[in-house]
Design a protein around this motif. Structure first.
Motif, mmCIF file in Angstrom:
data_model
loop_
_atom_site.group_PDB
_atom_site.id
_atom_site.type_symbol
_atom_site.label_atom_id
_atom_site.label_comp_id
_atom_site.label_asym_id
_atom_site.label_seq_id
_atom_site.Cartn_x
_atom_site.Cartn_y
_atom_site.Cartn_z
ATOM 1 N N GLN A 29 8.900 2.364 -2.328
ATOM 2 C CA GLN A 29 8.627 0.971 -2.005
ATOM 3 C C GLN A 29 7.145 0.786 -1.732
ATOM 4 O O GLN A 29 6.434 1.702 -1.334
ATOM 5 C CB GLN A 29 9.440 0.526 -0.782
ATOM 6 C CG GLN A 29 8.996 1.171 0.528
ATOM 7 C CD GLN A 29 9.840 0.754 1.719
ATOM 8 O OE1 GLN A 29 10.876 1.347 1.987
ATOM 9 N NE2 GLN A 29 9.381 -0.260 2.442
ATOM 10 N N SER A 30 6.682 -0.438 -1.955
ATOM 11 C CA SER A 30 5.341 -0.842 -1.544
ATOM 12 C C SER A 30 5.434 -2.283 -1.077
ATOM 13 O O SER A 30 6.453 -2.947 -1.246
ATOM 14 C CB SER A 30 4.338 -0.690 -2.693
ATOM 15 O OG SER A 30 4.706 -1.489 -3.806
ATOM 16 N N GLY A 31 4.372 -2.778 -0.483
ATOM 17 C CA GLY A 31 4.388 -4.136 0.039
ATOM 18 C C GLY A 31 4.224 -4.163 1.536
ATOM 19 O O GLY A 31 3.617 -3.262 2.140
ATOM 20 N N ASP A 32 4.798 -5.192 2.171
ATOM 21 C CA ASP A 32 4.677 -5.333 3.622
ATOM 22 C C ASP A 32 6.014 -5.785 4.188
ATOM 23 O O ASP A 32 7.051 -5.646 3.536
ATOM 24 C CB ASP A 32 3.554 -6.327 3.964
ATOM 25 C CG ASP A 32 3.717 -7.675 3.257
ATOM 26 O OD1 ASP A 32 4.872 -8.064 2.936
ATOM 27 O OD2 ASP A 32 2.697 -8.353 3.019
ATOM 28 N N GLU A 33 5.984 -6.347 5.400
ATOM 29 C CA GLU A 33 7.230 -6.736 6.050
ATOM 30 C C GLU A 33 7.889 -7.943 5.383
ATOM 31 O O GLU A 33 9.093 -8.152 5.528
ATOM 32 C CB GLU A 33 6.978 -7.045 7.521
ATOM 33 C CG GLU A 33 6.556 -5.822 8.333
ATOM 34 C CD GLU A 33 6.321 -6.146 9.797
ATOM 35 O OE1 GLU A 33 6.551 -7.310 10.190
ATOM 36 O OE2 GLU A 33 5.907 -5.238 10.543
ATOM 37 N N LYS A 34 7.121 -8.726 4.636
ATOM 38 C CA LYS A 34 7.673 -9.929 4.011
ATOM 39 C C LYS A 34 8.118 -9.705 2.570
ATOM 40 O O LYS A 34 9.134 -10.242 2.134
ATOM 41 C CB LYS A 34 6.655 -11.064 4.075
ATOM 42 C CG LYS A 34 6.433 -11.619 5.472
ATOM 43 C CD LYS A 34 5.593 -12.883 5.436
ATOM 44 C CE LYS A 34 5.479 -13.506 6.831
ATOM 45 N NZ LYS A 34 4.671 -14.762 6.802
ATOM 46 N N VAL A 35 7.341 -8.941 1.814
ATOM 47 C CA VAL A 35 7.640 -8.713 0.400
ATOM 48 C C VAL A 35 7.627 -7.220 0.124
ATOM 49 O O VAL A 35 6.676 -6.527 0.502
ATOM 50 C CB VAL A 35 6.615 -9.421 -0.519
ATOM 51 C CG1 VAL A 35 6.908 -9.110 -1.983
ATOM 52 C CG2 VAL A 35 6.638 -10.935 -0.288
ATOM 53 N N GLN A 36 8.686 -6.735 -0.521
ATOM 54 C CA GLN A 36 8.741 -5.334 -0.903
ATOM 55 C C GLN A 36 8.951 -5.221 -2.412
ATOM 56 O O GLN A 36 9.700 -6.008 -3.005
ATOM 57 C CB GLN A 36 9.883 -4.588 -0.193
ATOM 58 C CG GLN A 36 9.790 -4.573 1.320
ATOM 59 C CD GLN A 36 10.438 -5.782 1.953
ATOM 60 O OE1 GLN A 36 11.547 -6.168 1.584
ATOM 61 N NE2 GLN A 36 9.755 -6.395 2.923
#
Length: 346
Positions: free
Chosen positions: A158-165
């Protein structure tokens, strides 16, 4: 909730299916780049200070491996080792884990885990406020990097942050799954649609079949050992972790070689899609297995995943009168430890 799909020109034929008027969608995915609403999948969050320990006692994954980068496959079993659901496990923050699985199993799995949640000061939430969007094709990686401003991950990461993965899945074409807030779905999908045709989610399901990847549905809940869908060959079972519900049965089947059925990939000589659970029979009409997934390919023929007897030579097979042609799986049928997968990508 369907407004963003309608805005793209799509229509819901059922809770699990979306269709568009884009011609030859499977071929579009082979030759170009496409986007698709993954409405057959859903999201279940496990939240709280003891969420990791709760999952460690219930899931086949080594939960510590889900570190915000590696996002392992996993499954949940009954005490008899039969799968209640299989899923991909993400870690969102220190007290939030996220499971992606077939939407038809969200409520049953949530109810199952809620029995243990109070002991771990944890809560479960089916996330109807999140959307899953698939990107497939030659430019999917570059397109996602531009639109989401994040580097796409390796397969089962996975990559991204708490809102979008973003999650990368295996398949004959490059595939990314994006998990994002419902409120952003229309704007994001519309921008992606400027460079990628919108297609129905049958295309994504077809690529799962071609990847030899079976997502459990209500049709086979509490019926199959993880090995019967080759889950340990995909890194979905840790044989190095401690106990979890069903672990003894799953381990015994592995170490004693007692798996009598295995997932196979095949093509039918016909254009009729069999129903989930349809029997695969030999030339005497004896059932040797059953269908767990089926879709039409770019040439209009049915491709399937079936759980089939492991006996040496079953002879000619058929489903609903259509001849079965067995195809090669894209991975070996041997144990793949998730610990090795995580370490190799570290």
């Amino acid at each position: 909730m369907n407004d963003w799909i309608t805005a793209l020109g799509g229509r819901r034929s059922s809770d699990e299916r979306v269709a568009f008027d884009t011609p030859d969608p499977a071929r579009q995915a082979m030759e170009h780049t496409v986007i698709t609403p993954l409405v057959h999948l859903g999201v279940l969050d496990v939240v709280g200070p003891g969420a990791g320990k709760l999952l460690q006692g219930q899931t086949s994954a080594q939960v510590d491996l889900a570190d915000g980068s590696f996002a392992p496959l996993t499954c949940f079993c009954s005490a008899k080792g039969r799968m209640l659901a299989n899923a991909q496990l993400l870690r969102i923050d220190a007290e939030r884990y996220r499971l992606i699985l077939h939407r038809g199993l969200l409520a049953p799995l949530c109810a199952h885990l809620k029995k243990f949640a109070p002991f771990y000061k944890s809560e479960l939430a089916i996330r109807d406020d999140l959307v899953l969007l698939g990107l497939i094709g030659k430019e999917a990686q570059a397109l996602a990097e531009v639109r989401f401003d994040v580097a796409p991950p390796a397969v089962w990461h996975q990559s991204g942050d708490e809102k979008v993965q973003l999650l990368a899945h295996p398949g004959p074409q490059y595939r990314l799954l994006a998990c994002l807030p419902l409120e952003q779905a229309e704007a994001v999908a519309t921008r992606l649609n400027e460079q990628a045709a919108a297609v129905g989610n049958a295309v994504w399901c077809l690529q799962d079949i071609q990847a030899g990847l079976a997502w459990l549905t209500p049709a086979h809940q509490d019926a199959l050992l993880p090995q019967m869908i080759n889950w340990e060959a995909l890194g979905g079972v840790s044989f190095k972790k401690g106990c979890y519900t069903g672990q003894e049965v799953v381990a015994r089947a592995h170490f004693r070689g007692q798996v009598k059925k295995r997932l196979v990939r095949a093509q039918l000589e016909g254009e009729c899609l069999p129903a989930l659970g349809a029997a695969v029979v030999d030339d005497s009409g004896k059932s040797l297995g059953e269908i767990v997934a089926a879709e039409l390919d770019a040439y209009g023929q049915a491709e399937i995943l079936a759980v089939l007897s492991t006996r040496d030579d079953p002879g000619p097979l058929s489903v609903d009168g259509q001849t079965v042609k067995l195809l090669k799986l894209p991975y070996p049928i041997e144990r793949l430890d998730p610990e090795s997968l995580a370490q190799a990508s570290a």
